[in-house]
Design a protein around this motif. Sequence first.
Motif, PDB file in Angstrom:
ATOM      1  N   GLY A   3       6.802  10.294  13.209  1.00 43.26           N
ATOM      2  CA  GLY A   3       6.352  10.206  14.591  1.00 43.26           C
ATOM      3  C   GLY A   3       5.036   9.476  14.738  1.00 43.26           C
ATOM      4  N   SER A   4       4.145   9.648  13.763  1.00 45.39           N
ATOM      5  CA  SER A   4       2.817   9.034  13.853  1.00 45.39           C
ATOM      6  C   SER A   4       2.793   7.595  13.361  1.00 45.39           C
ATOM      7  CB  SER A   4       1.810   9.862  13.038  1.00 45.39           C
ATOM      8  OG  SER A   4       1.720  11.184  13.514  1.00 45.39           O
ATOM      9  N   PHE A   5       3.642   7.286  12.371  1.00 48.12           N
ATOM     10  CA  PHE A   5       3.630   5.954  11.759  1.00 48.12           C
ATOM     11  C   PHE A   5       5.061   5.399  11.673  1.00 48.12           C
ATOM     12  CE2 PHE A   5       0.395   8.678   9.701  1.00 48.12           C
ATOM     13  CZ  PHE A   5      -0.744   8.089  10.245  1.00 48.12           C
ATOM     14  N   PRO A   6       5.618   5.010  12.817  1.00 52.82           N
ATOM     15  CA  PRO A   6       7.016   4.575  12.845  1.00 52.82           C
ATOM     16  C   PRO A   6       7.306   3.329  12.016  1.00 52.82           C
ATOM     17  CG  PRO A   6       5.918   4.066  14.923  1.00 52.82           C
ATOM     18  CD  PRO A   6       4.990   4.949  14.152  1.00 52.82           C
ATOM     19  N   GLU A   7       6.287   2.534  11.692  1.00 51.23           N
ATOM     20  CA  GLU A   7       6.514   1.309  10.929  1.00 51.23           C
ATOM     21  C   GLU A   7       6.383   1.522   9.425  1.00 51.23           C
ATOM     22  OE1 GLU A   7       3.989  -1.765  12.332  1.00 51.23           O
ATOM     23  OE2 GLU A   7       4.896  -1.851  14.328  1.00 51.23           O
ATOM     24  N   ALA A   8       5.986   2.703   8.995  1.00 52.23           N
ATOM     25  CA  ALA A   8       5.834   2.968   7.570  1.00 52.23           C
ATOM     26  C   ALA A   8       7.164   3.403   6.953  1.00 52.23           C
ATOM     27  CB  ALA A   8       4.785   4.060   7.346  1.00 52.23           C
ATOM     28  N   GLY A   9       7.329   3.109   5.680  1.00 47.44           N
ATOM     29  CA  GLY A   9       8.513   3.549   4.958  1.00 47.44           C
ATOM     30  C   GLY A   9       8.270   4.909   4.323  1.00 47.44           C
ATOM     31  N   ILE A  10       9.269   5.780   4.356  1.00 46.18           N
ATOM     32  CA  ILE A  10       9.139   7.131   3.800  1.00 46.18           C
ATOM     33  C   ILE A  10      10.277   7.369   2.809  1.00 46.18           C
ATOM     34  CG2 ILE A  10       9.100   9.597   4.282  1.00 46.18           C
ATOM     35  CD1 ILE A  10       8.108   8.940   7.093  1.00 46.18           C
ATOM     36  N   VAL A  11       9.906   7.661   1.564  1.00 46.06           N
ATOM     37  CA  VAL A  11      10.884   7.983   0.528  1.00 46.06           C
ATOM     38  C   VAL A  11      10.592   9.387   0.024  1.00 46.06           C
ATOM     39  CG1 VAL A  11      11.757   7.416  -1.770  1.00 46.06           C
ATOM     40  CG2 VAL A  11      11.193   5.580  -0.160  1.00 46.06           C
ATOM     41  N   PHE A  34       5.254   5.750   1.993  1.00 47.70           N
ATOM     42  CA  PHE A  34       4.942   7.093   1.529  1.00 47.70           C
ATOM     43  C   PHE A  34       6.021   7.524   0.542  1.00 47.70           C
ATOM     44  CE2 PHE A  34       3.036   7.033   5.783  1.00 47.70           C
ATOM     45  CZ  PHE A  34       1.795   7.630   5.568  1.00 47.70           C
ATOM     46  N   VAL A  35       5.615   8.177  -0.550  1.00 47.49           N
ATOM     47  CA  VAL A  35       6.550   8.856  -1.445  1.00 47.49           C
ATOM     48  C   VAL A  35       6.177  10.329  -1.398  1.00 47.49           C
ATOM     49  CG1 VAL A  35       7.380   9.142  -3.801  1.00 47.49           C
ATOM     50  CG2 VAL A  35       6.891   6.847  -2.925  1.00 47.49           C
ATOM     51  N   LEU A  36       7.102  11.170  -0.932  1.00 51.92           N
ATOM     52  CA  LEU A  36       6.795  12.579  -0.660  1.00 51.92           C
ATOM     53  C   LEU A  36       7.633  13.525  -1.500  1.00 51.92           C
ATOM     54  CD1 LEU A  36       6.862  12.513   3.260  1.00 51.92           C
ATOM     55  CD2 LEU A  36       4.896  12.058   1.768  1.00 51.92           C
ATOM     56  N   ASP A  37       6.980  14.537  -2.050  1.00 48.27           N
ATOM     57  CA  ASP A  37       7.694  15.667  -2.628  1.00 48.27           C
ATOM     58  C   ASP A  37       7.971  16.659  -1.491  1.00 48.27           C
ATOM     59  OD1 ASP A  37       8.877  17.376  -4.361  1.00 48.27           O
ATOM     60  OD2 ASP A  37       7.086  17.835  -5.523  1.00 48.27           O
ATOM     61  N   ILE A  38       8.903  17.585  -1.723  1.00 51.25           N
ATOM     62  CA  ILE A  38       9.247  18.560  -0.685  1.00 51.25           C
ATOM     63  C   ILE A  38       8.457  19.851  -0.846  1.00 51.25           C
ATOM     64  CG2 ILE A  38      11.084  20.008   0.241  1.00 51.25           C
ATOM     65  CD1 ILE A  38      11.243  17.105   1.062  1.00 51.25           C
ATOM     66  N   GLY A  39       8.451  20.402  -2.071  1.00 50.36           N
ATOM     67  CA  GLY A  39       7.730  21.635  -2.304  1.00 50.36           C
ATOM     68  C   GLY A  39       6.244  21.380  -2.495  1.00 50.36           C
ATOM     69  N   LEU A  40       5.443  21.779  -1.542  1.00 49.37           N
ATOM     70  CA  LEU A  40       4.009  21.495  -1.559  1.00 49.37           C
ATOM     71  C   LEU A  40       3.204  22.786  -1.536  1.00 49.37           C
ATOM     72  CD1 LEU A  40       4.025  18.641   1.109  1.00 49.37           C
ATOM     73  CD2 LEU A  40       4.029  18.378  -1.368  1.00 49.37           C
ATOM     74  N   GLN A  46       0.842  -1.186   0.000  1.00 49.59           N
ATOM     75  CA  GLN A  46       0.000   0.000   0.000  1.00 49.59           C
ATOM     76  C   GLN A  46       0.884   1.245   0.000  1.00 49.59           C
ATOM     77  OE1 GLN A  46      -3.444  -0.098   0.028  1.00 49.59           O
ATOM     78  NE2 GLN A  46      -3.339  -2.332  -0.137  1.00 49.59           N
ATOM     79  N   LEU A  47       0.711   2.113  -0.982  1.00 43.97           N
ATOM     80  CA  LEU A  47       1.600   3.261  -1.148  1.00 43.97           C
ATOM     81  C   LEU A  47       0.778   4.538  -1.330  1.00 43.97           C
ATOM     82  CD1 LEU A  47       4.774   3.371  -3.368  1.00 43.97           C
ATOM     83  CD2 LEU A  47       3.120   5.227  -3.490  1.00 43.97           C
ATOM     84  N   VAL A  48       1.155   5.578  -0.617  1.00 41.02           N
ATOM     85  CA  VAL A  48       0.565   6.900  -0.809  1.00 41.02           C
ATOM     86  C   VAL A  48       1.609   7.790  -1.463  1.00 41.02           C
ATOM     87  CG1 VAL A  48      -0.186   9.002   0.355  1.00 41.02           C
ATOM     88  CG2 VAL A  48      -1.179   6.816   1.003  1.00 41.02           C
ATOM     89  N   LEU A  49       1.244   8.350  -2.610  1.00 36.55           N
ATOM     90  CA  LEU A  49       2.137   9.196  -3.396  1.00 36.55           C
ATOM     91  C   LEU A  49       1.692  10.648  -3.276  1.00 36.55           C
ATOM     92  CD1 LEU A  49       4.244   9.782  -5.669  1.00 36.55           C
ATOM     93  CD2 LEU A  49       2.435   9.176  -7.307  1.00 36.55           C
ATOM     94  N   LEU A  50       2.578  11.495  -2.800  1.00 39.10           N
ATOM     95  CA  LEU A  50       2.297  12.927  -2.690  1.00 39.10           C
ATOM     96  C   LEU A  50       3.199  13.668  -3.663  1.00 39.10           C
ATOM     97  CD1 LEU A  50       1.144  15.489  -1.560  1.00 39.10           C
ATOM     98  CD2 LEU A  50       2.589  15.246   0.455  1.00 39.10           C
ATOM     99  N   GLU A  51       2.615  14.153  -4.747  1.00 41.85           N
ATOM    100  CA  GLU A  51       3.358  14.859  -5.792  1.00 41.85           C
ATOM    101  C   GLU A  51       2.449  15.946  -6.370  1.00 41.85           C
ATOM    102  OE1 GLU A  51       5.474  16.601  -8.140  1.00 41.85           O
ATOM    103  OE2 GLU A  51       6.571  14.859  -7.369  1.00 41.85           O
ATOM    104  N   ASP A  52       2.891  17.227  -6.302  1.00 41.36           N
ATOM    105  CA  ASP A  52       2.016  18.309  -6.744  1.00 41.36           C
ATOM    106  C   ASP A  52       2.122  18.613  -8.238  1.00 41.36           C
ATOM    107  OD1 ASP A  52       4.504  19.458  -6.691  1.00 41.36           O
ATOM    108  OD2 ASP A  52       3.807  21.376  -5.908  1.00 41.36           O
ATOM    109  N   ASP A  53       3.047  17.955  -8.936  1.00 43.96           N
ATOM    110  CA  ASP A  53       3.131  18.088 -10.390  1.00 43.96           C
ATOM    111  C   ASP A  53       2.115  17.123 -10.997  1.00 43.96           C
ATOM    112  OD1 ASP A  53       3.796  17.700 -13.122  1.00 43.96           O
ATOM    113  OD2 ASP A  53       5.846  18.339 -12.761  1.00 43.96           O
ATOM    114  N   ASP A  54       1.013  17.669 -11.524  1.00 45.21           N
ATOM    115  CA  ASP A  54      -0.075  16.832 -12.011  1.00 45.21           C
ATOM    116  C   ASP A  54       0.370  15.870 -13.105  1.00 45.21           C
ATOM    117  OD1 ASP A  54      -1.609  18.260 -10.268  1.00 45.21           O
ATOM    118  OD2 ASP A  54      -2.617  19.468 -11.775  1.00 45.21           O
TER     119      ASP A  54
END
Length: 237
Positions: free
Chosen positions: A83-91, A63-69, A16-24
């Motif tokens: 802090g909220s989800f210590p077992e999740a992976g963050i890229v 999670f896949v996160l962009d920096i500029g949001l 399960q992956l959540v992608l946060l990217e503001d470039d449509d």
Amino acid sequence: MTTYPPDPVAPAHGLQLVLLEDDDLLRDRILLPRLTQFGFHVRATGSAAGLHALVGQRMPDLFVLDIGLPDGDGFTLARSLRGSFPEAGIVILTGRSDSVDRVRGLFEGADAYLAKPVEIDVLVATLHSVARRLRPTTKALAGRWELSPDEWFLRSPAGGQVMLTKGERRLLESLLQHANEVLPRESLIAVLTDDVDAFDPHRLDSMVHRLRRKVLATLGEPLPLNAVHGTGYVLTT
């Protein structure tokens, strides 16, 4: 901003992956479909608010996160998620490649920091590596990367195998004999040819690149073969 809801028919075994990217364009036309092709169950959004809404629906593995949001700072968000989800992976996947930003991203809680543009197989390999470190499975721990008895197939810890060319076979035989050790480029080139001086060093890089892509495409898991800048390559088992 578009936010994609969970897919009720997604395969249960997919990460399960959540992608946060503001470039449509990058999000909708490239990352979302390509990551889905690689078996990830992707939910995508273009804002921090959208990410929080998706997390409230279902907790992701990655999670896949962009920096500029448009509505927040990716570094702060990474710290909050850690802090909220210590077992999740963050890229973190961003256009900011400065070493200061990279260090900050890792310090704030990211497991990996990738600069755009990034090849999809590198991103996929990184995601699998992070997931494996955070939530190792019994099956994955049962074995190790090895050559088959006839040495024409590479076997993964999960039991899959991929056929090798003559050059790939020679290269992997040397790397596996010195697993977890950094092998100089010169040593690996000597394994591939008798005429070291006439061998184009870029051929080694191309072979490694093709091999990693083939393993990932065939087995669905990344080969832990990594370049060590200015030195050579290391295969971790």
